[in-house]
Write an enzyme that holds these catalytic residues in place. Sequence first.
Site, PDB file in Angstrom:
ATOM      1  N   TYR A   1       0.818  -1.080   0.059  1.00  0.00           N
ATOM      2  CA  TYR A   1       0.066   0.037   0.258  1.00  0.00           C
ATOM      3  C   TYR A   1       0.852   1.363  -0.087  1.00  0.00           C
ATOM      4  O   TYR A   1       0.503   2.180  -0.578  1.00  0.00           O
ATOM      5  CB  TYR A   1      -1.079  -0.008   1.415  1.00  0.00           C
ATOM      6  CG  TYR A   1      -1.770   1.220   1.584  1.00  0.00           C
ATOM      7  CD1 TYR A   1      -2.428   1.799   0.515  1.00  0.00           C
ATOM      8  CD2 TYR A   1      -1.169   1.999   2.660  1.00  0.00           C
ATOM      9  CE1 TYR A   1      -3.034   3.082   1.022  1.00  0.00           C
ATOM     10  CE2 TYR A   1      -1.959   3.289   2.931  1.00  0.00           C
ATOM     11  CZ  TYR A   1      -2.612   3.945   2.148  1.00  0.00           C
ATOM     12  OH  TYR A   1      -3.328   5.001   2.182  1.00  0.00           O
TER      13      TYR A   1
ATOM     14  N   SER B   1      -4.235  14.067   6.658  1.00  0.00           N
ATOM     15  CA  SER B   1      -5.086  13.806   5.490  1.00  0.00           C
ATOM     16  C   SER B   1      -6.331  13.632   6.164  1.00  0.00           C
ATOM     17  O   SER B   1      -6.636  13.247   7.357  1.00  0.00           O
ATOM     18  CB  SER B   1      -4.592  12.276   4.913  1.00  0.00           C
ATOM     19  OG  SER B   1      -5.544  11.731   4.052  1.00  0.00           O
TER      20      SER B   1
ATOM     21  N   THR C   1      -6.504  18.819  -1.944  1.00  0.00           N
ATOM     22  CA  THR C   1      -6.090  18.008  -3.015  1.00  0.00           C
ATOM     23  C   THR C   1      -7.021  17.948  -4.373  1.00  0.00           C
ATOM     24  O   THR C   1      -8.126  17.719  -4.086  1.00  0.00           O
ATOM     25  CB  THR C   1      -5.835  16.677  -2.466  1.00  0.00           C
ATOM     26  OG1 THR C   1      -4.719  16.622  -1.588  1.00  0.00           O
ATOM     27  CG2 THR C   1      -5.354  15.564  -3.389  1.00  0.00           C
TER      28      THR C   1
ATOM     29  N   ARG D   1      -4.329   0.984  -8.434  1.00  0.00           N
ATOM     30  CA  ARG D   1      -2.851   0.462  -7.736  1.00  0.00           C
ATOM     31  C   ARG D   1      -3.108  -1.081  -7.864  1.00  0.00           C
ATOM     32  O   ARG D   1      -3.513  -1.655  -7.101  1.00  0.00           O
ATOM     33  CB  ARG D   1      -2.708   0.983  -6.333  1.00  0.00           C
ATOM     34  CG  ARG D   1      -2.017   2.259  -6.631  1.00  0.00           C
ATOM     35  CD  ARG D   1      -1.462   2.718  -5.242  1.00  0.00           C
ATOM     36  NE  ARG D   1      -2.403   3.099  -4.296  1.00  0.00           N
ATOM     37  CZ  ARG D   1      -3.195   3.862  -4.077  1.00  0.00           C
ATOM     38  NH1 ARG D   1      -3.234   5.124  -5.138  1.00  0.00           N
ATOM     39  NH2 ARG D   1      -4.018   4.332  -3.223  1.00  0.00           N
TER      40      ARG D   1
ATOM     41  N   LYS E   1      -3.261  21.286  -3.776  1.00  0.00           N
ATOM     42  CA  LYS E   1      -2.120  20.210  -4.061  1.00  0.00           C
ATOM     43  C   LYS E   1      -2.230  19.598  -5.196  1.00  0.00           C
ATOM     44  O   LYS E   1      -3.442  19.120  -5.435  1.00  0.00           O
ATOM     45  CB  LYS E   1      -2.216  19.197  -2.819  1.00  0.00           C
ATOM     46  CG  LYS E   1      -1.119  18.070  -2.737  1.00  0.00           C
ATOM     47  CD  LYS E   1      -1.278  17.448  -1.608  1.00  0.00           C
ATOM     48  CE  LYS E   1      -0.252  16.160  -1.725  1.00  0.00           C
ATOM     49  NZ  LYS E   1      -1.053  14.973  -2.138  1.00  0.00           N
TER      50      LYS E   1
ATOM     51  N   HIS F   1       1.191  13.225  -6.749  1.00  0.00           N
ATOM     52  CA  HIS F   1       0.705  12.339  -5.803  1.00  0.00           C
ATOM     53  C   HIS F   1       1.805  11.296  -5.539  1.00  0.00           C
ATOM     54  O   HIS F   1       1.298   9.928  -5.239  1.00  0.00           O
ATOM     55  CB  HIS F   1      -0.616  11.924  -6.116  1.00  0.00           C
ATOM     56  CG  HIS F   1      -1.492  11.541  -5.020  1.00  0.00           C
ATOM     57  ND1 HIS F   1      -2.704  12.720  -4.872  1.00  0.00           N
ATOM     58  CD2 HIS F   1      -1.846  10.489  -3.999  1.00  0.00           C
ATOM     59  CE1 HIS F   1      -3.394  11.968  -3.894  1.00  0.00           C
ATOM     60  NE2 HIS F   1      -2.827  10.997  -3.215  1.00  0.00           N
TER      61      HIS F   1
HETATM   62  C1  LIG Z   1       0.375   5.550   1.150  1.00  0.00           C
HETATM   63  C2  LIG Z   1       0.116   7.053   0.958  1.00  0.00           C
HETATM   64  C3  LIG Z   1      -1.076   7.460   1.231  1.00  0.00           C
HETATM   65  C4  LIG Z   1      -1.433   8.721   0.883  1.00  0.00           C
HETATM   66  N1  LIG Z   1      -2.733   9.433   1.118  1.00  0.00           N
HETATM   67  C5  LIG Z   1      -2.984  10.731   0.600  1.00  0.00           C
HETATM   68  C6  LIG Z   1      -3.959  11.414   0.904  1.00  0.00           C
HETATM   69  O1  LIG Z   1      -4.741  10.806   1.825  1.00  0.00           O
HETATM   70  N2  LIG Z   1      -4.243  12.698   0.580  1.00  0.00           N
HETATM   71  C7  LIG Z   1      -3.334  13.385  -0.168  1.00  0.00           C
HETATM   72  O2  LIG Z   1      -3.506  14.433  -0.742  1.00  0.00           O
HETATM   73  N3  LIG Z   1      -2.121  12.619  -0.746  1.00  0.00           N
HETATM   74  C8  LIG Z   1      -1.921  11.386  -0.396  1.00  0.00           C
HETATM   75  N4  LIG Z   1      -0.869  10.896  -0.645  1.00  0.00           N
HETATM   76  C9  LIG Z   1       0.188  11.431  -1.484  1.00  0.00           C
HETATM   77  C10 LIG Z   1       1.398  12.028  -0.618  1.00  0.00           C
HETATM   78  O3  LIG Z   1       0.758  13.289  -0.029  1.00  0.00           O
HETATM   79  C11 LIG Z   1       2.399  12.778  -1.507  1.00  0.00           C
HETATM   80  O4  LIG Z   1       1.685  13.586  -2.568  1.00  0.00           O
HETATM   81  C12 LIG Z   1       3.147  11.537  -2.208  1.00  0.00           C
HETATM   82  O5  LIG Z   1       3.316  10.559  -1.129  1.00  0.00           O
HETATM   83  C13 LIG Z   1       4.533  12.090  -2.472  1.00  0.00           C
HETATM   84  O6  LIG Z   1       5.243  11.183  -3.063  1.00  0.00           O
HETATM   85  P1  LIG Z   1       6.497  10.346  -2.299  1.00  0.00           P
HETATM   86  O7  LIG Z   1       5.803   9.215  -1.548  1.00  0.00           O
HETATM   87  O8  LIG Z   1       7.198   9.731  -3.399  1.00  0.00           O
HETATM   88  O9  LIG Z   1       7.362  11.088  -1.262  1.00  0.00           O
HETATM   89  C14 LIG Z   1      -0.726   9.533  -0.303  1.00  0.00           C
HETATM   90  C15 LIG Z   1       0.780   9.001  -0.488  1.00  0.00           C
HETATM   91  C16 LIG Z   1       1.293   7.460   0.041  1.00  0.00           C
HETATM   92  C17 LIG Z   1       2.130   6.924  -0.108  1.00  0.00           C
END
Ligand SMILES: Cc1cc2nc3c(=O)[nH]c(=O)nc-3n(C[C@H](O)[C@H](O)[C@H](O)COP(=O)(O)O)c2cc1C
Length: 381
Positions: free
Chosen positions: A30, A112, A161, A170, A257, A281
Site C-alpha cells: 500500500y 490527511s 487535493t 494500484r 495540492k 501524488h
Molecule cells: C500511502 C500513501 C497515502 C497517501 N494518502 C494521501 C492522502 O490521503 N491525501 C493526499 O493528498 N495525498 C496522499 N498521498 C500522496 C502524498 O501526499 C504525496 O503527494 C506523495 O506521497 C509524495 O510522493 P513520495 O511518496 O514519493 O514522497 C498518499 C501517498 C501515500 C504513499
Amino acid sequence: MVQALIRKSACVADLKKRAKRRIPKFAFDYIEGGCNSELALKNNREGLDSVFLRPEYLQGYSKPELGIELFGKHYSAPIGIAPLGLTGLIWPDASAMHARSALKANIPFVLSTVSTISIEDAAKNAEDNFWFQLYPPADEEILNDMLDRLRAVGCQNLVVTVDVPTPSRRISSIKSGLAVPPKITIKSVLESAIRPIWSLATVRAGLPRFATLHPYIKDAKNIEDISNFIRVTLKDVVDETTLKTLRDKWQGNLIVKSISHEDDAIAVKEIGVDGIIVSNHGGRQLDASLPPAETLEEIINAVGSDLTVMADSGVETGVDIARYLALGAEAVFAGRAFLYGVGAHGELGAEHTIDLLRDELEQVMSQLHCSKPELMHQYLE
Ligand SMILES: Cc1cc2nc3c(=O)[nH]c(=O)nc-3n(C[C@H](O)[C@H](O)[C@H](O)COP(=O)(O)O)c2cc1C
C-alpha cells in the site's frame, strides 16, 4: 540509541528495507505502490535524477542555515510531512508519531482527511505545525463542520487535493484485496501472522478507522457502509467553483495540492489561493503524468512570486530535496519516506527520517557552498 539507529538505517532506502521486514506485505505494498504500470513512479525517480547541481568551490563559504519562512511562520528546514491516508495500517498511531516528530523538529505536518487520527488529536500533537489536507465533502454541513473544527484547533493552513477525480488503479492493492477501510481476508491474516510485533500492536489498538470523518458516519453497520459513506461524501472532482467556495469560507492560508499544469496554477492564483504544491501524488494517480521535476520551473515562471510554490513526489534523499529547491520550490514534502521510517522503527523512526533528510540536505548545501535554501537555484546546472 541515535547512533544505533544511524548504523541500522543510514538512509531512507535502509528504512524501506527494514519496514518491509516488520509490516505485512499488504501494508508495505500500500505504501510502495504506484498506479497502473508504475511508470509515473519510475519517471519521478528519473526526473529527479536528471537534475544536476553545479558547485563553484572557489566562491565564498558560509555554513548552511536550513530555516525558512512559510506563510509568516518560521520552520527549521524546508521539509514537510505530506498528507498520508490510512496510516494506521502501517503502525497504530503512525500519524500521531509524525505529528509529534514534526513539532519537535519544527517542520510542517499535513494531516490527511482520510487519516486514522482525528483533527483534534493531530493538532494536539503537532500544535502550530499542524496543516490539514482536505478532500472536500460534497455535503455543505459536513464541510462547514470540518472547517469549524479546524478553526477551533487553530489550524492556519488548509491544503486541498485536486488530483483524485477518480480512484486510482494500484495493482498491488487490487491484488492484495486492500480496500478503504481495510477488509480482513485469509491472505491478510496470514501475512499479518508472520509479522507478530505489528499484529500485536494492531490488535491492541484495534482496526484503524477514519477518525476525522467518524463523527459524520451515522447508521454505518459494517465496513462496507463506512466505505460507501466515504465514497459518496467526499467530492471526487474538485473544480474552480469548489475552490472559490473554499476561498470564501476559509480565512487562513489556502494551498492547492497536485498542480501539474501552469494554466491550473494561473487559475488558482486568480481565485486568490496562497500556495500550491506541484505534485503527481507520488505517482499514485496518473501513470502518464509528467514528473514534478519537469513541470516545476514552468509553473513557477507562470505564477511568478505571487504564490508560495512547494513540491513533492519521489523524494528519497536530501539530495532530492536539494534538487526541488534548486528548481525553485520553497519547501519540499515527502510521503513514503516517513511511512518507511515509522514502519522500520516506530516513533524514533519518524524522527530519524527527518534527521536523515535534513542532514543529507545540509551536506549537499555545504558541498555547494549554498548558505540558504532560497539560494539553491543558483546551483542548478
Ligand atoms: C500511502 C500513501 C497515502 C497517501 N494518502 C494521501 C492522502 O490521503 N491525501 C493526499 O493528498 N495525498 C496522499 N498521498 C500522496 C502524498 O501526499 C504525496 O503527494 C506523495 O506521497 C509524495 O510522493 P513520495 O511518496 O514519493 O514522497 C498518499 C501517498 C501515500 C504513499
